[in-house]
Design a protein around this motif. Sequence first.
Motif, PDB file in Angstrom:
ATOM      1  N   ALA A 155      -4.410  -5.235  -3.015  1.00 12.55           N
ATOM      2  CA  ALA A 155      -4.539  -4.765  -1.629  1.00 12.55           C
ATOM      3  C   ALA A 155      -5.854  -5.236  -1.029  1.00 12.55           C
ATOM      4  O   ALA A 155      -5.896  -5.693   0.122  1.00 12.55           O
ATOM      5  N   VAL A 163       1.941   5.669   1.131  1.00 12.24           N
ATOM      6  CA  VAL A 163       2.642   4.401   0.911  1.00 12.24           C
ATOM      7  C   VAL A 163       2.455   3.851  -0.500  1.00 12.24           C
ATOM      8  O   VAL A 163       3.078   2.863  -0.858  1.00 12.24           O
ATOM      9  N   LYS A 164       1.626   4.491  -1.299  1.00 12.28           N
ATOM     10  CA  LYS A 164       1.373   3.981  -2.646  1.00 12.28           C
ATOM     11  C   LYS A 164       2.554   4.164  -3.588  1.00 12.28           C
ATOM     12  O   LYS A 164       2.556   3.645  -4.684  1.00 12.28           O
ATOM     13  N   LEU A 201       3.604  -2.925  -2.359  1.00 12.79           N
ATOM     14  CA  LEU A 201       2.844  -3.463  -1.230  1.00 12.79           C
ATOM     15  C   LEU A 201       3.713  -4.326  -0.325  1.00 12.79           C
ATOM     16  O   LEU A 201       3.524  -4.346   0.881  1.00 12.79           O
ATOM     17  N   GLY A 220       5.198  -2.469   2.511  1.00  8.22           N
ATOM     18  CA  GLY A 220       4.228  -2.165   3.560  1.00  8.22           C
ATOM     19  C   GLY A 220       3.930  -3.381   4.420  1.00  8.22           C
ATOM     20  O   GLY A 220       3.809  -3.272   5.646  1.00  8.22           O
ATOM     21  N   GLU A 247      -4.518   1.183   2.536  1.00  9.95           N
ATOM     22  CA  GLU A 247      -3.327   2.024   2.393  1.00  9.95           C
ATOM     23  C   GLU A 247      -3.714   3.494   2.445  1.00  9.95           C
ATOM     24  O   GLU A 247      -4.790   3.868   2.011  1.00  9.95           O
ATOM     25  N   ASP A 248      -2.785   4.303   2.941  1.00  4.70           N
ATOM     26  CA  ASP A 248      -2.974   5.734   2.760  1.00  4.70           C
ATOM     27  C   ASP A 248      -2.126   6.144   1.559  1.00  4.70           C
ATOM     28  O   ASP A 248      -1.296   5.381   1.070  1.00  4.70           O
TER      29      ASP A 248
END
Length: 140
Positions: free
Chosen positions: A84, A95-96, A100, A103, A91-92
């Motif tokens: 990332a 979304v983890k 990726l 996103g 990222e918050d």
Amino acid sequence: MLKSLRETLEARGVLGQLKARIRAEVFSALDDESTPRPPLSHENLLINELIREYLQFNKYQYTASVLTAESGQPEVPLDREFVANELNVTEDSSVKAVPLLYGLLHHFLSSKEEHTGKLFLRGSATVPSQEPHGHRSAES
């Protein structure tokens, strides 16, 4: 009897896994490790990691293992925060739970609505200009 065994394996989802495993093993056996691979560029390392994370998330374990073996990607996945950071992505925590790649796709799909123009892509100076494995261009 074989028909019912096949149907049972299909119903359990095992038959597809067995077929994928056999393909991966055949590829591994046929892969000539004495043939040198081109060095793994920084961009390819990141792209392969995005793809591997996506494949593993979707339970495509054997496809991911073939990608790792064929590309020369390190066996141990790169740290997500490292990837990332390399992609300049913040990222918050919500979304983890997803790769990726999801996103990134969401970002570009939603920015399409905000901007009427298209993103201008330029070639990378560090990705070697070469044909994919075993393919030749029409000019060769």
